[in-house]
Design an enzyme around this catalytic site. Structure first.
Site, PDB file in Angstrom:
ATOM      1  CG  HIS A  35      31.135  45.376  35.822  1.00  0.00           C
ATOM      2  ND1 HIS A  35      32.386  45.833  35.459  1.00  0.00           N
ATOM      3  CD2 HIS A  35      30.367  45.495  34.708  1.00  0.00           C
ATOM      4  CE1 HIS A  35      32.372  46.209  34.197  1.00  0.00           C
ATOM      5  NE2 HIS A  35      31.160  46.006  33.717  1.00  0.00           N
ATOM      6  CE1 TYR A  36      34.383  43.527  43.085  1.00  0.00           C
ATOM      7  CE2 TYR A  36      33.860  41.213  43.359  1.00  0.00           C
ATOM      8  CZ  TYR A  36      34.763  42.254  43.429  1.00  0.00           C
ATOM      9  OH  TYR A  36      36.064  42.019  43.826  1.00  0.00           O
ATOM     10  CB  THR A  37      29.320  48.177  43.230  1.00  0.00           C
ATOM     11  OG1 THR A  37      29.019  47.462  44.445  1.00  0.00           O
ATOM     12  CG2 THR A  37      28.084  48.254  42.352  1.00  0.00           C
ATOM     13  CD  GLU A 100      29.736  48.083  38.173  1.00  0.00           C
ATOM     14  OE1 GLU A 100      29.888  47.342  39.175  1.00  0.00           O
ATOM     15  OE2 GLU A 100      30.664  48.651  37.576  1.00  0.00           O
ATOM     16  CG  HIS A 142      35.263  44.241  34.848  1.00  0.00           C
ATOM     17  ND1 HIS A 142      35.344  45.239  35.801  1.00  0.00           N
ATOM     18  CD2 HIS A 142      35.905  44.738  33.749  1.00  0.00           C
ATOM     19  CE1 HIS A 142      35.994  46.281  35.299  1.00  0.00           C
ATOM     20  NE2 HIS A 142      36.344  45.992  34.058  1.00  0.00           N
ATOM     21  CG  ASP A 152      34.543  43.253  38.740  1.00  0.00           C
ATOM     22  OD1 ASP A 152      35.724  43.386  38.369  1.00  0.00           O
ATOM     23  OD2 ASP A 152      33.606  43.923  38.278  1.00  0.00           O
TER      24      ASP A 152
END
Length: 255
Positions: A35-37, A100, A142, A152
């Site tokens: 993921h990215y945050t 993340e 994700h 993401d």
């Protein structure tokens, strides 16, 4: 829950999150989900991932400088995937370990992922997949498991670099060019074949023969991961050829 010893020797600090539980049915993780945050900075992301009211978490956070923090034990079920599906599995939280990466995401300017962050993600991912024996084709974005709902870590994430280091499944994308393409509203056997191939790879998609909004979202998710030069949800010749090559190069499951 407090942690005394990180699962991965690469984790430099434990920042416990209360947002966790037991993996349902004793499920063993066999997906690594990236993921990215999508938040302004690391402090904001960590605060949210540890906030019981937010009801979200992950197993690891990788900072821009490559520092790795652990928030949930790997044996526990972190709350990072949300409504998702892959290869018929709908409880992705029970089936996965979530990483993340601190990045503000598409709504925050979407900067490139720093080299130190990518290198740390590779080291962490190799460690996790080795210990849990997670197959390369189950190292996912994700957006792969939640097409249309999540984007993401996005088209800038260097999946090819991960694969070159031994992490994840990849094939060189077929070049963009002329050729038959399929898009929203089209129907028929070619659409059915496209949907069948996407479902065969793992995407959650009904084989209806209609290029509906769900199909468009899945095609865009596929492009974002495997053919990032153009993410438009249209199944052009490059997208279809890349999908075929991925299916052909995926190892057969062990007997």
């Amino acid at each position: 829950m407090s942690l005394l010893t990180p699962d991965s020797p690469l984790a430099q600090k434990v920042v416990p999150s209360p947002n966790q539980g037991e993996r349902k049915g004793g499920r063993r993780p066999d997906i690594l989900l990236v993921h990215y945050t999508g938040m302004r900075d690391a402090a904001s992301a960590l605060a949210r991932l540890a906030d019981p009211l937010a009801e979200v978490s992950c197993h690891y956070v990788v900072l821009e400088n490559g520092r790795i923090l652990q928030m949930v034990p790997e044996a526990a079920r972190a709350w990072h995937a949300g409504a998702s599906v892959w290869a018929g599995e709908t409880d992705i939280n029970s089936a996965s370990i979530g990483i993340e990466l601190v990045n503000p995401g598409h709504d925050g300017g979407y900067p490139d992922f720093p080299d130190a962050q990518v290198e740390a993600t590779i080291r962490l991912g190799l460690d996790i997949t080795s210990r849990w024996r997670i197959p390369a084709h189950r190292v996912l974005a994700h957006s792969d498991v939640s097409p249309g709902r999540k984007v993401d870590p996005g088209e800038k994430f260097p999946w090819e670099s991960l694969h070159a280091a031994g992490l994840g499944h990849w094939t060189s994308p077929a070049p963009l060019g002329d050729g038959r393409s399929f898009g929203p509203g089209e129907e028929g056997q070619p659409i059915q074949a496209l949907q069948a191939m996407l479902a065969m790879y793992g995407y959650g998609l009904d084989i209806s023969g209609v290029f509906d909004p769900r199909t468009e979202a899945v095609v865009a998710a596929f492009q974002r991961h495997f053919r990032p030069a153009l993410v438009d949800g249209v199944a052009d010749a490059s997208t279809i050829t890349t999908l075929r090559d991925l299916i052909r190069s995926r190892p057969e499951p062990a007997a």
